[in-house]
Design an enzyme around this catalytic site. Structure first.
Site, PDB file in Angstrom:
ATOM      1  CB  CYS A   1       5.583   2.089 -16.329  1.00 57.05           C
ATOM      2  SG  CYS A   1       5.730   0.670 -17.412  1.00 57.05           S
TER       3      CYS A   1
ATOM      4  CD  GLU B   1      -1.213  -3.042 -27.477  1.00 55.08           C
ATOM      5  OE1 GLU B   1      -0.628  -2.057 -26.991  1.00 55.08           O
ATOM      6  OE2 GLU B   1      -1.127  -4.193 -26.981  1.00 55.08           O
TER       7      GLU B   1
ATOM      8  CB  CYS C   1      -7.926  -2.621  -1.723  1.00 53.44           C
ATOM      9  SG  CYS C   1      -6.388  -2.082  -2.485  1.00 53.44           S
TER      10      CYS C   1
ATOM     11  CB  CYS D   1       0.984  -0.638  -0.754  1.00 51.71           C
ATOM     12  SG  CYS D   1      -0.613  -0.363  -1.514  1.00 51.71           S
TER      13      CYS D   1
ATOM     14  CB  CYS E   1      -3.676  -0.168   4.134  1.00 52.08           C
ATOM     15  SG  CYS E   1      -4.359  -1.806   3.894  1.00 52.08           S
TER      16      CYS E   1
ATOM     17  CD  GLN F   1      -1.618   4.805 -18.555  1.00 57.30           C
ATOM     18  OE1 GLN F   1      -1.230   4.750 -17.382  1.00 57.30           O
ATOM     19  NE2 GLN F   1      -0.774   4.829 -19.566  1.00 57.30           N
TER      20      GLN F   1
HETATM   21  C1  LIG Z   1       2.484   0.661 -20.786  1.00 54.35           C
HETATM   22  S1  LIG Z   1       1.271   0.019 -21.864  1.00 54.35           S
HETATM   23  C2  LIG Z   1       0.788   1.469 -22.710  1.00 54.35           C
HETATM   24  C3  LIG Z   1      -0.506   1.401 -23.448  1.00 54.35           C
HETATM   25  C4  LIG Z   1      -1.107   2.727 -23.887  1.00 54.35           C
HETATM   26  N1  LIG Z   1      -0.124   3.628 -24.417  1.00 54.35           N
HETATM   27  C5  LIG Z   1      -1.893   3.385 -22.763  1.00 54.35           C
HETATM   28  O1  LIG Z   1      -1.478   4.447 -22.272  1.00 54.35           O
HETATM   29  O2  LIG Z   1      -2.926   2.834 -22.370  1.00 54.35           O
HETATM   30  C6  LIG Z   1       2.226  -0.890 -22.985  1.00 54.35           C
HETATM   31  C7  LIG Z   1       1.439  -1.549 -24.090  1.00 54.35           C
HETATM   32  O3  LIG Z   1       2.357  -2.206 -24.960  1.00 54.35           O
HETATM   33  C8  LIG Z   1       1.782  -3.421 -25.395  1.00 54.35           C
HETATM   34  N2  LIG Z   1       2.935  -4.257 -25.800  1.00 54.35           N
HETATM   35  C9  LIG Z   1       3.749  -4.985 -25.030  1.00 54.35           C
HETATM   36  N3  LIG Z   1       4.751  -5.517 -25.764  1.00 54.35           N
HETATM   37  C10 LIG Z   1       4.566  -5.093 -27.023  1.00 54.35           C
HETATM   38  C11 LIG Z   1       5.268  -5.294 -28.231  1.00 54.35           C
HETATM   39  N4  LIG Z   1       6.372  -6.037 -28.266  1.00 54.35           N
HETATM   40  N5  LIG Z   1       4.807  -4.707 -29.349  1.00 54.35           N
HETATM   41  C12 LIG Z   1       3.670  -3.956 -29.330  1.00 54.35           C
HETATM   42  N6  LIG Z   1       2.963  -3.720 -28.204  1.00 54.35           N
HETATM   43  C13 LIG Z   1       3.393  -4.276 -27.064  1.00 54.35           C
HETATM   44  C14 LIG Z   1       0.977  -3.907 -24.222  1.00 54.35           C
HETATM   45  O4  LIG Z   1      -0.039  -4.795 -24.646  1.00 54.35           O
HETATM   46  C15 LIG Z   1       0.427  -2.600 -23.662  1.00 54.35           C
HETATM   47  O5  LIG Z   1      -0.814  -2.300 -24.223  1.00 54.35           O
END
Ligand SMILES: C[S@@+](CC[C@H](N)C(=O)[O-])C[C@H]1O[C@@H](n2cnc3c(N)ncnc32)[C@H](O)[C@@H]1O
Length: 393
Positions: free
Chosen positions: A343, A273, A166, A92, A83, A221
């Protein structure tokens, strides 16, 4: 200057000085790691196995930060970033390192981090999964607009770097940059404008402002090409067992919930969630009475959850990870299997440590069966990891 004199506060001579360093490896956060007179030095934009000249910008008790001044002997892994704005854009941080080495460093970082927090815990460590795309993989971005510049924040700054393209973003999105810039320009605001652009599930690109009242679509994602493999791996690791209940904690809009419901049609599947928009989206997709979705903080949910020893728990927390209470509850419940998708290697390693400490206290033995890093975010230091815990028979 020695580390000892440094502890006494005589840091001034080191701060601002230029030092020669050999970069040994890369750290979480992306910086190169070197040693200088017993101190660990972090240098952003350095590459492994290279000799550099760096200027010390921060001296702390246990580490030093420095900025790269000159590459004296380049790393065999250093390359011209694909880039043209990679050296100024804050997006990045690993474009100057070739992709094989980016993966090798991530694989090593995940392993070392888990081992550091969990001494003596043995597990099968599988080779990192390469992303089908190393460029043009992002389907959701958050550009900025200020002073007539449309782009991303510059590195370590809130100035906006103008971009016309990008390279890590899908072309369907970047093709819309002129339209989105014109749209935000027409607002004639002097304030910083934060935007979100994404490819919707239905296909068209959507965009809008992120404001105090509207924080965007919530989590999704961003690498759909690699996400497919992550889902299939989670399902394969969940295995051919029967489960009474399948929990998907931090479920988002059901990325894992619905594939799990399809694989285990006789199990009760429960998504938890916190983001109401994602819960609403997931609920609109439920077709089966066996799937339930709860709008709840996972920790609050765990206080009332009844997880049994014939259940599967998948958890995919944000970068901060889960918590001691959640890991203690899981250790006490001793489900048949736990799939942890992470992550951030440090929060994963810390959560595993809490899990094993509580398993030991409670006498509920489970083992870390296997771990695999996933390249989800090429050109950056970010890495996804999947880990399987199962009953130690
Ligand atoms: C890494 S993402 C994973 C989402 C889903 N598993 C996916 O693959 O799309 C983490 C998720 O946790 C939610 N989150 C963050 N803190 C949380 C909490 N204390 N309790 C419940 N959900 C939470 C976020 O809104 C987000 O959607």
């Amino acid at each position: 200057m020695s580390a000892k004199s440094n502890k006494r506060g005589a840091q001034a001579p080191l701060l601002g000085s230029k030092i020669k360093l050999n970069i040994e490896k890369l750290a979480i956060g992306g910086a190169g790691v070197a040693r200088h007179e017993g101190m660990v030095v972090f240098v952003p934009q350095a590459a492994p196995n290279e000799e550099i000249l760096a200027e010390v910008t921060l001296v702390k008790k246990n580490f030093v930060e420095a900025k790269l001044v000159e590459v004296l002997k380049p790393s065999p892994f250093r390359r011209e970033p694909p880039c043209p704005v990679a050296n100024v854009c804050g997006g990045c941080n690993w474009q100057h390192i070739n992709e094989d080495e980016q993966r090798r460093q991530k694989e090593k970082l995940v392993l070392e981090t888990i081992q550091k927090f969990n001494r003596g815990v043995e597990f099968e460590y599988l080779p990192i999964k390469e992303s089908p795309r190393s460029l043009r993989y992002r389907n959701r971005i958050q550009p900025k607009f200020k002073n007539n510049h449309f782009g991303f924040f510059a590195r370590n700054s809130h100035d906006v770097v103008e971009i016309e393209d990008c390279l890590i973003t899908e072309e369907t999105l970047t093709a819309k940059f002129p339209e989105v810039k014109a749209w935000v320009q027409a607002k004639k605001s002097k304030d910083l404008q934060r935007l979100e652009m994404y490819i919707s599930e239905e296909g068209p690109v959507r965009y809008g402002l992120i404001t105090d009242e509207d924080d965007g679509i919530g989590f999704s994602q961003i690498n759909r090409f690699q996400n497919e493999d992550l889902i299939q791996t989670a399902l394969a690791w969940a295995g051919e067992e029967n489960y009474d209940q399948v929990f998907d904690l931090y479920a988002g809009a059901g990325n894992f919930t619905f594939p799990l419901a399809q694989k285990y049609p006789t199990s009760q599947v429960i998504g938890v969630e916190l983001n109401p928009k994602l819960v609403e989206k997931a609920k609109s997709k439920i077709q089966d009475k066996k799937v339930k979705y709860f709008l709840s903080d996972v920790e609050s949910y765990m206080r009332r959850a009844s997880i049994g020893n014939q259940d599967l728990v998948l958890l995919d927390p944000p970068r901060a990870g889960a918590s001691e209470l959640i890991m203690r509850t899981l250790a006490a419940a001793k489900p048949k299997k736990i799939i942890y998708i992470s992550c951030h290697p440090v929060s994963l390693a810390r959560d595993l440590n809490w899990f094993f400490a509580w398993s030991q206290k409670l006498g509920t033995r489970m083992k870390l069966a296997r771990v695999q890093a996933f390249e989800m975010f090429p050109q950056t230091d970010h890495v996804e990891t999947i880990a399987e815990l199962r009953v130690d028979s």
